[in-house]
Design an enzyme around this catalytic site. Structure first.
Site, PDB file in Angstrom:
ATOM      1  N   SER A   1      16.656  19.568 -16.606  1.00 12.55           N
ATOM      2  CA  SER A   1      15.417  20.614 -16.724  1.00 12.55           C
ATOM      3  C   SER A   1      15.869  21.991 -17.425  1.00 12.55           C
ATOM      4  O   SER A   1      17.196  22.627 -17.036  1.00 12.55           O
ATOM      5  CB  SER A   1      14.875  21.013 -15.330  1.00 12.55           C
ATOM      6  OG  SER A   1      14.108  22.073 -15.171  1.00 12.55           O
TER       7      SER A   1
ATOM      8  N   HIS B   1       0.945  -1.121   0.081  1.00 14.41           N
ATOM      9  CA  HIS B   1      -0.155  -0.113  -0.015  1.00 14.41           C
ATOM     10  C   HIS B   1       0.680   1.398  -0.154  1.00 14.41           C
ATOM     11  O   HIS B   1       0.377   2.387   0.233  1.00 14.41           O
ATOM     12  CB  HIS B   1      -0.904   0.099   1.248  1.00 14.41           C
ATOM     13  CG  HIS B   1      -1.696  -1.318   1.323  1.00 14.41           C
ATOM     14  ND1 HIS B   1      -2.983  -1.488   0.667  1.00 14.41           N
ATOM     15  CD2 HIS B   1      -1.615  -2.480   2.039  1.00 14.41           C
ATOM     16  CE1 HIS B   1      -3.645  -2.744   1.155  1.00 14.41           C
ATOM     17  NE2 HIS B   1      -2.497  -3.288   1.868  1.00 14.41           N
TER      18      HIS B   1
END
Length: 433
Positions: free
Chosen positions: A278, A156
């Site tokens: 970037s 989870h």
């Protein structure tokens, strides 16, 4: 003239442009296989008496020349020629005359393209099999190399139990072993000869389909002529399903890579040359290759559904819808090969962090170990579970040193069973022979 054209036939230009579409681009991938199919078909025609042996010899000599041109990149499909089958027959007739017009006896473009696709897919499957095998070796090698390096296991996306890089790498190796079962099943369907089924209803010529099956090295044939044509589309779907299985494994591996490379996890590293930057943030090192593998593999997993929508609810017999199977499946094969290549390039360059579980946030990752120790002392599991849970709730839980050697069952950290997994993988490889 087109292969189907009569003296009085003239197709509207818009109709021709629409029906041909970009099919010629994919036909170029089939060119060598079309020639090989014609070589075998004409060999059989000569053996059953439908071609003179000197005609067959002339045809074969010219076809071998065309095949050499294909292999050297000189072959093209003329603008006014409909497909690869027409181009090969045109070149043949130009070079040896009327004998070239005899190669279509006992054959339709339906079984001609079907055998071309079968031969092409068979080679593609062998290529993918070899690349998956190399990736499998890399994963099992990394599993052995890092089998003692601990890695937090999550359920989870919450901290769960101790794992190891050995288990993580080995899990994906075993997943590929199961995926190869799907590829082997697709290979068994691909490796059947449709040649001689004609338009789907056979021929009154005394064709020897067993002979063409032997000459083309098929494992078997599609016996029923109607079903041989029904296998078109179905064969492509089998291959797409196999690619989808492999893609699911590669996509999940790539998702893990993206997570584990992020600063919030920081379990692994790759050289800067494997990342991108970037345009605005100078510090960024982005895992673009794994993101694109993930995206490509998601698209590949859509291929079986796309083929289902294309061929679903078609009656028996050939339909022009089948032409589009090529533009669905062939780029998917190319994309799968690219994904396997880039992962094989990147994975050997991985570095793993060795002290991950020393971080305070993994303090409770050993709760199951603590429960098991209490059980080994004779305390019932449910009572041991309650005791450890209360310690966690009170903030009093601490655990000593962890030893992977305590995990001895098959497939656990201390007993990865990589050799057994390799044995399964090699057993599957035998199905491709």
């Amino acid at each position: 003239m087109k292969l189907w054209q009569k003296d009085s036939t003239n197709t509207n230009e818009l109709v021709e442009k629409f029906t041909v579409g970009n099919d010629k681009d994919f036909d170029l991938l089939l060119a060598a296989y079309d020639v090989k199919g014609s070589l075998v078909h004409t060999q059989m025609l000569a053996e059953v008496g439908l071609l003179e042996h000197d005609e067959k010899d002339a045809i074969h000599k010219a076809l071998q020349q065309i095949l050499a041109e294909i292999n050297s990149g000189l072959f093209t499909i003329d603008a006014d020629v409909e497909d690869v089958h027409s181009q090969v027959e045109l070149l043949l007739t130009q070079r040896i005359g009327d004998s070239g017009k005899k190669i279509h006896s006992g054959r339709s473009r339906n079984d001609q393209v079907a055998v071309d696709i079968k031969l092409y897919l068979r080679d593609c499957i062998h290529t993918i099999k070899e690349k998956v095998s190399v990736l499998f070796d890399t994963l099992t090698g990394l599993s052995e190399q890092y089998k003692h390096v601990l890695l937090p296991g999550y359920t989870h996306l919450q901290v769960a139990m101790p794992s190891s890089f050995g288990m993580w790498f080995g899990a994906y190796a075993e997943s590929l072993a199961d995926d190869m079962e799907m590829l082997a099943a697709a290979y068994a369907v691909v490796n059947k000869n449709p040649l001689g089924s004609g338009a789907g209803y056979g021929s009154s010529f005394p064709l020897d389909r067993t002979r063409t099956t032997e000459l083309l090295s098929f494992g078997n044939m599609h016996y029923n002529a109607v079903y041989a044509q029904m296998s078109r589309g179905k064969t492509e779907k089998f291959v797409a399903m196999a690619l989808s299985a492999i893609a699911a494994t590669l996509g999940k591996l790539s998702m893990d890579m993206c997570l584990y490379l992020s600063q919030n996890f920081a379990f692994i590293q790759f050289p800067e040359s494997l990342t991108t930057g970037s345009s605005i943030m100078p510090h960024k090192k982005n895992p673009d290759i794994f993101e694109l593998v993930r995206a490509r593999c998601n698209r590949i997993q859509a291929l079986p559904n796309e083929l289902t929508l294309l061929i679903n609810n078609l009656p028996s017999g050939y339909h022009r819808d089948m032409q589009l199977t090529k533009e669905i499946l062939f780029p998917g094969i190319e994309s799968m090969v690219a994904c396997l290549d880039i992962l094989q390039f990147a994975l050997p360059q991985i570095s793993v962090k060795t002290d991950i579980l020393n971080d305070e946030k993994y303090r409770y990752i050993y709760t199951v170990e603590a429960v098991n120790e209490l059980v080994n002392k004779g305390i019932p599991f449910r009572e041991a579970y309650r005791q450890v849970g209360n310690d966690v709730a009170a903030g009093n839980f601490n655990y000593g040193s962890f030893d992977t050697a305590a995990h001895t069952h098959e497939g656990s950290m201390g007993n990865l069973c990589n050799e057994e997994i390799r044995g399964m993988f090699e057993t599957v490889l035998g199905k491709f022979e």
